[in-house]
Design an enzyme around this catalytic site. Structure first.
Site, short mmCIF file in Angstrom:
data_model
loop_
_atom_site.label_atom_id
_atom_site.label_comp_id
_atom_site.label_asym_id
_atom_site.label_seq_id
_atom_site.Cartn_x
_atom_site.Cartn_y
_atom_site.Cartn_z
N PRO A 172 -2.65 6.45 -36.18
CA PRO A 172 -3.18 5.63 -37.29
C PRO A 172 -4.59 5.13 -36.98
O PRO A 172 -4.85 4.65 -35.89
CB PRO A 172 -2.20 4.45 -37.37
CG PRO A 172 -1.00 4.86 -36.61
CD PRO A 172 -1.45 5.86 -35.58
N GLU A 173 -5.47 5.29 -37.94
CA GLU A 173 -6.83 4.79 -37.82
C GLU A 173 -7.01 3.67 -38.87
O GLU A 173 -6.05 3.26 -39.51
CB GLU A 173 -7.84 5.93 -38.05
CG GLU A 173 -7.63 7.09 -37.07
CD GLU A 173 -8.62 8.22 -37.26
OE1 GLU A 173 -9.75 7.97 -37.70
OE2 GLU A 173 -8.27 9.37 -36.95
N HIS A 206 14.31 4.50 -32.66
CA HIS A 206 12.99 4.06 -32.17
C HIS A 206 12.57 2.66 -32.62
O HIS A 206 11.37 2.36 -32.67
CB HIS A 206 11.89 5.05 -32.57
CG HIS A 206 12.22 6.48 -32.27
ND1 HIS A 206 12.53 6.91 -31.01
CD2 HIS A 206 12.32 7.58 -33.07
CE1 HIS A 206 12.79 8.22 -31.03
NE2 HIS A 206 12.68 8.64 -32.28
N ARG A 213 6.96 7.08 -29.34
CA ARG A 213 6.30 7.31 -28.05
C ARG A 213 6.01 6.02 -27.28
O ARG A 213 5.52 6.05 -26.16
CB ARG A 213 5.03 8.14 -28.24
CG ARG A 213 5.42 9.55 -28.69
CD ARG A 213 4.26 10.49 -28.72
NE ARG A 213 3.65 10.68 -27.41
CZ ARG A 213 2.56 11.41 -27.21
NH1 ARG A 213 1.97 11.99 -28.21
NH2 ARG A 213 2.05 11.53 -26.00
N ARG A 218 -29.17 5.85 -26.67
CA ARG A 218 -27.90 6.35 -26.11
C ARG A 218 -27.86 7.86 -26.11
O ARG A 218 -28.19 8.51 -27.09
CB ARG A 218 -26.72 5.82 -26.92
CG ARG A 218 -26.67 4.32 -26.85
CD ARG A 218 -25.31 3.76 -27.13
NE ARG A 218 -25.38 2.32 -26.90
CZ ARG A 218 -25.19 1.75 -25.72
NH1 ARG A 218 -24.85 2.49 -24.68
NH2 ARG A 218 -25.31 0.46 -25.57
#
Ligand SMILES: [Zn+2]
Length: 308
Positions: free
Chosen positions: A2-3, A95, A124, A167
């Site tokens: 998920p973002e 889970h 996970r 950078r």
């Protein structure tokens, strides 16, 4: 994983259901979720408090409770938050790592009992939770971890240029570093770089001001498109009601290796950038030229530019 758009989707769906309700109980079934804090300490801090807000910062979801108590959660790889009725909260559900029990109706006029359980499910087990006391502590927590919020007013082209200046990191790695820009992950970085016609391996400090401005707009447009599609479901991501996002059906380059670029029809390539599978159109996003040795560079510099 998920973002920002996926977490924002969860936030928008949960907020009307949780606001004003009492968090009666918090049971952490897997102590790794809140380690090193013991589960009982979290329960003590939050139980019996009303939910006064559901917020997001980067990829973090924040349950704001009375008296400046915040439960801060991160879904990491495979975490999801499901809102279910107590009757659906059975031992067969897999889970479940954390169970939150809520009192009161789910929404104004909503049926009492319809969404009494908020479950943090995570096959996970990389997801985390922490309780922070006081708004200042919350601010410090995020300040130490997260950079600018890309959908907030501070994410301007000037701000991005200041972050990028000097950078040498490849722009993809730069977009993924949460300490610079919060919430962008692998999917949305690929999509934004394609929109801005910038190769993921290009050193971010070498981008022209016009490219920086395009990148800023592309990041915002990509994240907004993701939110509009209610996130992307590739593996495990689900909405609190169990539904899936649809942004995966709108990917322009991500996971489309060998398919034609939507702009120029060149087959999309997969390469590695920032240690992640990365999708590009190398015609629209021209590969950075290799640095020449000093003499080669000098020889090139005195050659007149080719006429166009
Ligand atoms: Zn192309």
């Amino acid at each position: 994983m998920p973002e920002l758009p996926e977490v924002e989707t969860i936030r928008r769906q949960l907020a009307p259901h949780l606001h004003g309700r009492l968090l009666r109980a918090l049971s952490v079934l897997d102590p790794r979720w809140c380690s090193p804090a013991p589960p009982a300490a979290l329960a003590d801090a939050v139980e019996g408090r009303e939910v006064v807000g559901v917020h997001r910062r980067g990829k973090y979801l924040v349950l704001a409770l009375e008296e400046e108590v915040a439960l801060v959660m991160h879904l990491r790889m495979t975490g999801t938050l499901l809102l279910v009725a107590a009757a659906q909260d059975t031992s067969e559900r897999p889970h479940v790592r954390v169970r939150m029990c809520l009192d009161g109706a789910t929404s104004p006029g909503g049926k009492a009992g319809a969404g009494d359980r908020l479950l943090f499910c995570d096959p996970r087990r990389f997801g985390t939770g922490v309780v922070l006391l006081g708004d200042e502590t919350l601010e410090d927590y995020f300040a130490a971890r997260l950079g600018v919020e890309p959908l907030g007013p501070d994410f301007t082209a000037d701000a991005l240029r200041a972050l990028a200046r000097g950078r040498r990191a490849p722009v993809k790695a730069f977009l993924l570093s949460q300490e610079r820009i919060a919430g962008v992950g692998n999917i949305y970085a690929d999509e934004a770089l394609w929109r801005a016609r910038i190769h993921p391996l290009r050193a971010v400090g070498t981008l022209r001001p016009s490219q920086i401005a395009e990148l800023r707009d592309a990041v915002v447009a990509t994240l907004e498109a993701g939110i509009d599609a209610r996130g992307a479901t590739i593996d495990d991501f689900r909405h609190p009601d169990g539904a899936r996002g649809s942004f995966q059906d709108r990917f322009l380059v991500h996971r489309r290796e060998g398919e034609p670029c939507p702009r120029c029809a060149t087959p999309i390539r997969k390469l590695r950038a920032a240690g992640r599978g990365t999708y590009v159109c190398e015609r629209c996003q021209s590969r950075p030229r290799r640095r020449r040795a000093a003499t080669g560079g000098a020889a090139r510099a005195i050659k007149p530019p080719a006429a166009r």
